[in-house]
Design a protein around this motif. Structure first.
Motif, PDB file in Angstrom:
ATOM      1  N   TRP A  53      57.233  13.425 -12.525  1.00 41.71           N
ATOM      2  CA  TRP A  53      55.780  13.413 -12.756  1.00 41.71           C
ATOM      3  C   TRP A  53      55.110  12.917 -11.485  1.00 41.71           C
ATOM      4  O   TRP A  53      55.571  11.955 -10.878  1.00 41.71           O
ATOM      5  N   TYR A  57      45.403   8.906 -11.300  1.00 40.93           N
ATOM      6  CA  TYR A  57      44.488   8.324 -12.276  1.00 40.93           C
ATOM      7  C   TYR A  57      43.258   7.879 -11.497  1.00 40.93           C
ATOM      8  O   TYR A  57      43.381   7.329 -10.393  1.00 40.93           O
ATOM      9  N   ALA A  74      50.510  13.217 -20.216  1.00 41.07           N
ATOM     10  CA  ALA A  74      50.595  11.773 -19.967  1.00 41.07           C
ATOM     11  C   ALA A  74      49.473  11.028 -20.680  1.00 41.07           C
ATOM     12  O   ALA A  74      48.504  11.637 -21.150  1.00 41.07           O
ATOM     13  N   ILE A  78      44.165   3.968 -18.953  1.00 40.68           N
ATOM     14  CA  ILE A  78      44.927   2.747 -18.670  1.00 40.68           C
ATOM     15  C   ILE A  78      43.934   1.667 -18.247  1.00 40.68           C
ATOM     16  O   ILE A  78      43.146   1.868 -17.318  1.00 40.68           O
ATOM     17  N   LYS A  82      46.832  -3.226 -16.678  1.00 41.49           N
ATOM     18  CA  LYS A  82      47.870  -2.770 -17.619  1.00 41.49           C
ATOM     19  C   LYS A  82      48.818  -1.769 -16.964  1.00 41.49           C
ATOM     20  O   LYS A  82      48.376  -0.910 -16.179  1.00 41.49           O
ATOM     21  N   GLY A  83      50.084  -1.858 -17.340  1.00 45.18           N
ATOM     22  CA  GLY A  83      51.077  -0.927 -16.810  1.00 45.18           C
ATOM     23  C   GLY A  83      51.215  -1.059 -15.297  1.00 45.18           C
ATOM     24  O   GLY A  83      50.596  -1.928 -14.670  1.00 45.18           O
ATOM     25  N   VAL A  84      52.025  -0.199 -14.725  1.00 46.49           N
ATOM     26  CA  VAL A  84      52.231  -0.247 -13.276  1.00 46.49           C
ATOM     27  C   VAL A  84      50.945   0.223 -12.574  1.00 46.49           C
ATOM     28  O   VAL A  84      50.518  -0.349 -11.569  1.00 46.49           O
ATOM     29  N   CYS A  85      50.321   1.242 -13.139  1.00 44.93           N
ATOM     30  CA  CYS A  85      49.105   1.790 -12.517  1.00 44.93           C
ATOM     31  C   CYS A  85      47.972   0.763 -12.510  1.00 44.93           C
ATOM     32  O   CYS A  85      47.330   0.534 -11.486  1.00 44.93           O
ATOM     33  N   HIS A 106      55.014  -2.205 -18.640  1.00 41.03           N
ATOM     34  CA  HIS A 106      55.107  -0.799 -18.235  1.00 41.03           C
ATOM     35  C   HIS A 106      54.662   0.101 -19.393  1.00 41.03           C
ATOM     36  O   HIS A 106      55.018  -0.123 -20.548  1.00 41.03           O
ATOM     37  N   ILE A 107      53.873   1.115 -19.063  1.00 40.54           N
ATOM     38  CA  ILE A 107      53.405   2.046 -20.094  1.00 40.54           C
ATOM     39  C   ILE A 107      54.309   3.276 -20.041  1.00 40.54           C
ATOM     40  O   ILE A 107      54.325   3.999 -19.032  1.00 40.54           O
ATOM     41  N   CYS A 109      54.819   6.683 -20.744  1.00 36.89           N
ATOM     42  CA  CYS A 109      54.223   7.954 -21.165  1.00 36.89           C
ATOM     43  C   CYS A 109      55.328   8.905 -21.585  1.00 36.89           C
ATOM     44  O   CYS A 109      55.150   9.751 -22.448  1.00 36.89           O
ATOM     45  N   GLU A 116      59.471   4.233 -10.676  1.00 37.76           N
ATOM     46  CA  GLU A 116      58.081   4.629 -10.440  1.00 37.76           C
ATOM     47  C   GLU A 116      57.552   4.005  -9.151  1.00 37.76           C
ATOM     48  O   GLU A 116      57.990   2.924  -8.758  1.00 37.76           O
ATOM     49  N   ASP A 132      50.365   8.065  -8.734  1.00 34.96           N
ATOM     50  CA  ASP A 132      51.509   7.594  -9.525  1.00 34.96           C
ATOM     51  C   ASP A 132      52.622   8.633  -9.448  1.00 34.96           C
ATOM     52  O   ASP A 132      52.369   9.824  -9.647  1.00 34.96           O
ATOM     53  N   ASP A 134      56.630   9.324 -10.860  1.00 40.25           N
ATOM     54  CA  ASP A 134      57.689   8.883 -11.771  1.00 40.25           C
ATOM     55  C   ASP A 134      58.949   9.702 -11.518  1.00 40.25           C
ATOM     56  O   ASP A 134      58.875  10.906 -11.263  1.00 40.25           O
TER      57      ASP A 134
HETATM   58  N1  SME Z   1      54.015   4.423 -16.362  1.00 33.96           N
HETATM   59  C1  SME Z   1      52.634   4.281 -15.964  1.00 33.96           C
HETATM   60  C2  SME Z   1      51.729   5.089 -16.852  1.00 33.96           C
HETATM   61  C3  SME Z   1      51.423   6.439 -16.327  1.00 33.96           C
HETATM   62  S1  SME Z   1      52.657   7.544 -16.521  1.00 33.96           S
HETATM   63  O1  SME Z   1      53.878   7.077 -15.933  1.00 33.96           O
HETATM   64  C4  SME Z   1      52.274   9.052 -16.012  1.00 33.96           C
HETATM   65  C5  SME Z   1      52.241   2.811 -15.990  1.00 33.96           C
HETATM   66  O2  SME Z   1      53.001   1.965 -16.448  1.00 33.96           O
HETATM   67  O3  SME Z   1      51.136   2.513 -15.547  1.00 33.96           O
END
Ligand code: SME
Length: 158
Positions: A53, A57, A74, A78, A82-85, A106-107, A109, A116, A132, A134
């Motif tokens: 991916w 974003y 996806a 976000i 939150k999450g890696v992004c 980590h989110i 998707c 990542e 981003d 992945d």
């Molecule tokens: N894993 C990401 C979310 C976006 S998807 O990987 C496309 C995160 O933790 O921010």
């Protein structure tokens, strides 16, 4: 603008970046539309590296909202932090995550994603989104990806 990319995957990663970056520069030349440029960069990177991916974003208020990407569907929104992004945005840092299961918050998707890298995307000094990437492989990204993806984000200038 050349419409077909020359894709060489029989060379090491650094050489692949050195091959695709001038082509991305040419792709962006003369086009100022943000969506068009983000879409073409996501497509060029997907063609070159076949990552699971890759996409963008974009900052909208206190959230990141899904932008142009290549890969499976996806998460669309976000929150900051939150999450890696969201963490990359909040900390204004490139984040390389060798094992997403070990990254708090980590989110996921897609369950196939194992590692990542996320980079802030700037307009001047302001962060306007993130790039981003992945991978379905653990520890897929390193300093070489960070170095060259930073260059790509700079060329984008959106
Ligand atoms: N894993 C990401 C979310 C976006 S998807 O990987 C496309 C995160 O933790 O921010």
């Amino acid at each position: 603008m050349a419409e077909d990319l020359i894709i060489n995957t029989d060379i090491d990663k650094e050489a692949q970046y050195k091959s695709i970056i001038p082509q991305i520069t040419a792709l962006l030349e003369g086009e100022r539309d943000q969506i068009a440029n983000l879409a073409n960069v996501a497509a060029a990177l997907k063609e070159q590296f076949k990552w699971f991916w890759v996409g963008f974003y974009l900052v909208k208020g206190d959230e990141l909202v899904l932008g142009p990407f290549q890969g499976p569907v996806a998460c669309t929104r976000i929150k900051k932090g939150k999450g890696v992004c969201g963490a990359s945005w909040q900390q204004n840092e490139v984040l390389v995550v060798p094992d997403v299961d070990l990254f708090p918050g980590h989110i996921a998707c897609a369950s196939a994603s194992r590692s990542e890298i996320v980079l802030p995307l700037y307009r001047g000094e302001e962060i306007i989104g993130v790039l981003d990437v992945d991978s379905q492989y653990l520890s897929h990204f390193d300093d070489i990806d960070a170095k060259y993806l930073k260059e790509i984000v700079k060329i984008l200038n959106v």
